[in-house]
Design a protein around this motif. Structure first.
Motif, PDB file in Angstrom:
ATOM      1  N   ASP A 153       0.862  -1.184   0.000  1.00  0.00           N
ATOM      2  CA  ASP A 153       0.000   0.000   0.000  1.00  0.00           C
ATOM      3  C   ASP A 153       0.901   1.238   0.000  1.00  0.00           C
ATOM      4  OD1 ASP A 153      -1.521   2.263   1.130  1.00  0.00           O
ATOM      5  OD2 ASP A 153      -3.134   0.809   1.372  1.00  0.00           O
ATOM      6  N   HIS A 191       0.560   3.496   3.077  1.00  0.00           N
ATOM      7  CA  HIS A 191       1.076   2.868   4.298  1.00  0.00           C
ATOM      8  C   HIS A 191       2.606   2.842   4.336  1.00  0.00           C
ATOM      9  CE1 HIS A 191      -2.897   0.343   4.639  1.00  0.00           C
ATOM     10  NE2 HIS A 191      -3.102   1.649   4.683  1.00  0.00           N
ATOM     11  N   ASP A 213      -2.270   6.240   9.181  1.00  0.00           N
ATOM     12  CA  ASP A 213      -2.919   5.667   8.009  1.00  0.00           C
ATOM     13  C   ASP A 213      -4.139   6.497   7.621  1.00  0.00           C
ATOM     14  OD1 ASP A 213      -4.111   4.097   6.097  1.00  0.00           O
ATOM     15  OD2 ASP A 213      -4.530   2.400   7.417  1.00  0.00           O
ATOM     16  N   HIS A 221      -5.860   7.880   4.077  1.00  0.00           N
ATOM     17  CA  HIS A 221      -5.797   7.885   2.610  1.00  0.00           C
ATOM     18  C   HIS A 221      -6.227   9.235   2.025  1.00  0.00           C
ATOM     19  CE1 HIS A 221      -6.386   3.226   2.506  1.00  0.00           C
ATOM     20  NE2 HIS A 221      -5.443   3.600   3.342  1.00  0.00           N
TER      21      HIS A 221
HETATM   22 ZN   LIG Z   1      -4.920   2.315   4.857  1.00  0.00          ZN
END
Ligand SMILES: [Zn+2]
Ligand SMILES: [Zn+2]
Length: 287
Positions: free
Chosen positions: A177, A180, A227, A229
């Protein structure tokens, strides 16, 4: 190149495929059940048939599923550990029924028991579940995490350590990710730094295990371990990391999936996919 987004299964798993077509996705990720509940409604034969039929008609590939956020295979507490294992097993079975190749999962949190204890606990859970499902062919796809709180998986070494402790390594894969790993302290923007990050992934985990990439920008800065987004290009990553990945031939075949907020008409996904596709440098024939 398979580019797409996480799609909702509300009203039936096949709805994710129908919506994906509308949103111009080549590939998608889904939950196989409601992600914030332990209970799972049985999949009906009708729902399963339609799921396959819609994929055939639209050409949309279901690249992976993502497990429920309630599951913690690293939990030091026996009741939650057992509940998580039972639930994760059901999710693997559902992926089997739906012929989904990879089940992306956040490895787990140690909740104070320590990183080593947490990692062992996760591997032990996976070993036990694999034993109970000898014929299941869906891989457990460990996702790189930001390292928020006591979450494990924020170093490539930790994912490698889990895989090392799992007996049947042929059933293990990894999801990278972008939000991340950036939040965890792996640089991606500068092409040279990007190459070093991928080299490290290859050295420690192996690129052959990389089966899914999550394409998220980050609201929080580099190394923040948070975290959050953001839409591609609008956050701390900017567009360069995505350009680097999209033009890295080694990663051509790895599906790239957005996990960012969207409205009902899906215009955010459509716009983001358009931006991403414009970053791909067209190679001349023969080069
Ligand atoms: Zn995430
Ligand atoms: Zn993700």
């Amino acid at each position: 190149m398979l580019l797409g987004a996480h799609m909702s299964i509300s009203g039936g798993v096949y709805n994710a495929v129908i919506a994906a077509k509308k949103a111009t996705c080549d590939a998608i990720q889904i939950f196989t059940k409601q992600s914030n509940q332990w209970r799972a409604k049985e999949l009906t034969d009708e729902e399963i048939d339609r799921f396959f039929k819609e994929q055939k008609e639209t050409g949309v590939k279901v690249a992976c599923a993502h497990d429920s956020y309630l599951i913690n295979l690293g939990s030091p507490e026996d009741a939650l550990y057992k509940k998580s294992m039972d639930s994760f097993k059901i999710e693997l079975e559902r992926c089997g029924t739906l012929k989904i190749q990879h089940l992306v999962m956040h490895p787990g949190s140690h909740v104070g028991s320590g990183e080593e204890a947490g990692l062992s606990r996760i591997a032990e859970a996976i070993n036990r579940i694999f034993e109970q499902l000898p014929d299941n062919r869906t891989t457990v796809c460990l996702e790189t995490t930001a390292g928020q709180g006591t979450n494990l998986g924020y170093r490539f070494e930790q994912l490698a350590q889990i895989i090392e402790m799992v007996e049947d390594k042929s059933r293990m894969s990894v999801c990278l990710d972008t939000c991340h790993i950036f939040a965890a302290g792996y640089p991606l923007r500068d092409p040279k730094e990007y190459r070093a990050t991928i080299r490290e992934f290859d050295r420690i985990i192996g690129l052959k295990r990389l089966k899914v990439i999550h394409f998220n920008d980050s609201k929080k800065p580099f190394g923040s371990k948070k975290d959050r987004h953001e839409h591609v290009g609008d956050g701390e990553l900017g567009l360069e990391p995505f350009r680097n990945i999209l033009n890295d031939r080694r990663l051509n075949r790895v599906p790239k999936i957005l996990e960012t907020p969207k409205s009902e008409d899906l215009h955010e996904d459509i716009e983001n996919l358009k931006i991403l596709r414009s970053l791909i440098v067209k190679k001349e024939a023969g080069s």
